[in-house]
Design an enzyme around this catalytic site. Structure first.
Site, PDB file in Angstrom:
ATOM      1  N   GLU A   1     -10.646  -7.050   3.446  1.00  0.00           N
ATOM      2  CA  GLU A   1      -9.525  -6.967   2.498  1.00  0.00           C
ATOM      3  C   GLU A   1      -9.587  -8.085   1.457  1.00  0.00           C
ATOM      4  OE1 GLU A   1      -7.575  -4.622   1.934  1.00  0.00           O
ATOM      5  OE2 GLU A   1      -7.991  -3.380   3.684  1.00  0.00           O
TER       6      GLU A   1
ATOM      7  N   TYR B   1      -0.184  -8.369  -0.463  1.00  0.00           N
ATOM      8  CA  TYR B   1      -1.036  -7.218  -0.210  1.00  0.00           C
ATOM      9  C   TYR B   1      -1.920  -7.432   1.023  1.00  0.00           C
ATOM     10  CZ  TYR B   1      -4.948  -4.217  -0.095  1.00  0.00           C
ATOM     11  OH  TYR B   1      -5.894  -3.372   0.385  1.00  0.00           O
TER      12      TYR B   1
ATOM     13  N   ASP C   1      -1.402  -2.267  -3.590  1.00  0.00           N
ATOM     14  CA  ASP C   1      -2.374  -2.839  -4.528  1.00  0.00           C
ATOM     15  C   ASP C   1      -2.339  -2.027  -5.828  1.00  0.00           C
ATOM     16  OD1 ASP C   1      -3.639  -0.470  -3.930  1.00  0.00           O
ATOM     17  OD2 ASP C   1      -5.606  -1.380  -3.595  1.00  0.00           O
TER      18      ASP C   1
END
Ligand code: SF4
Length: 349
Positions: free
Chosen positions: A26, A109, A127
């Protein structure tokens, strides 16, 4: 979810359950395309297979593996967070959004993505892809950069999120944005939401999400010197940890003042940064590069070391390095081009 099960790409982090590996993926995917991330993801996890391995590594080693991926603060924060978790939490990654959010570099996020994918917490990960899909789905015409619009999109994402498979749902929405509801021309006939999409019904989907026009990026003129010792070694300096590109190595130099001649700029910058005197020779190349908030023209000069003892006055560290050793250091993309140029010169003799 049904669409995702059928159409999702087979990516290396799909189906991953290890929170550390999910976290790495991520972080790498922020502002970076999947195809760019994949080789870095494999290399990073081969070098640092566990959180403990990452915490035990030097920042230099971490930056070297990250070299070329950009946005180096991500690597510094990931490393700092790993060290904090090993020091204070017995190396255990927190299993909730709120605790994750307190780690260095862990934004809304990333914390939501890790919490939902690794731990099944029902928290929406919003996002750019998700904002675009939802702005179109609800035909939201306000500018997405406004905080009220962001809050509205976040509320909508939370409303849609199923409590039983939040991680899959978050990934499904991002995948829909990446594959179908793409920025320029969404492929609405292939979209599972085509009958519910208000943007499509109004025929305005391709104009959404609305953004304010970006001002042109300011331009900065920068110089750098390939400063050679009499024995052929070249001088490199490490950027301060808190600076942009912090911890990376570079060829000494810096920004030109208004109307300052390039060679004067380079001599001044090297004196201010390292306390040495140089003679500036021929220009080797001009490199152009755009960062998020500005773009640069980097004028690179061949230089000769004249005198003084280098000191880390306005840098973190310095080295006289043999050309063959330059591959051991992590450089930003522009300086990596200078390394290639210097290595090419040496190969040609
Ligand atoms: Fe996006 Fe079209 Fe699907 Fe609407 S119907 S969400 S615009 S791809």
């Amino acid at each position: 979810l049904a669409w995702y099960a059928e159409h999702r790409r087979d990516l290396p982090w799909r189906g991953e359950r290890d929170p550390y590996r999910i976290w790495v993926s991520e972080v790498m995917l922020q502002q970076t395309q999947v195809v760019t991330v994949i080789p870095y993801y494999y290399a990073f996890l081969e070098r640092f297979p566990t959180l403990a391995d990452l915490a035990a590594a030097s920042l230099d080693d971490v930056l070297k593996v990250w070299e070329g991926l950009g946005y180096y603060a991500r690597a510094r924060h990931l490393h700092a967070a790993a060290r904090r978790l090993v020091a204070d939490h017995a190396g255990r990654i927190p299993d909730g959004y709120r605790a994750l959010r307190r780690l260095p570099g862990m934004g809304d996020y990333t914390a939501a993505a890790v919490a939902s994918i690794a731990f099944g917490e029902a928290v929406a990960a919003v996002d750019g892809n998700v904002k675009r899909v939802l702005a179109r789905l609800e035909a939201i015409t306000d500018h997405v950069s406004q905080s009220t619009t962001t809050r509205r999109l976040r509320a909508l994402a939370c409303h849609l999120l199923p409590s039983d498979r939040p991680g899959d749902f978050n990934q499904a929405l991002m995948e829909l944005g990446a594959l179908v509801c793409t920025p320029q021309s969404p492929t609405c006939p292939a979209c599972p939401w085509q009958d519910d999409c208000r943007g499509r019904a109004a025929g305005i989907q391709a104009t959404l999400p609305r953004r304010r026009a970006r001002a042109a990026l300011p331009h900065v003129t920068v110089t750098a010197g390939v400063i050679r010792h009499t024995d052929g070694r070249v001088l490199i300096a490490q950027r301060k940890p808190t600076a942009m590109l912090g911890g990376l190595w570079e060829f000494p130099g810096g920004k030109c003042l208004d109307d300052e001649p390039l060679t004067d700029c380079l001599r001044r910058e090297v004196r201010e940064e390292l306390g040495i005197e140089i003679e500036v020779g021929q220009r080797l190349t001009v490199l152009r590069h755009s960062y998020t908030h500005f773009r640069i023209s980097l004028h690179v000069f061949e230089c000769r070391f004249v005198g003084g003892e280098p000191r880390a006055i306005d840098c973190a560290d310095w080295r006289w390095a043999r050309v063959a050793e330059l591959d051991d250091y992590a450089f930003p993309v522009t300086d990596r081009k200078i390394v290639a140029l210097v290595q090419g010169q040496e190969a040609r003799g």
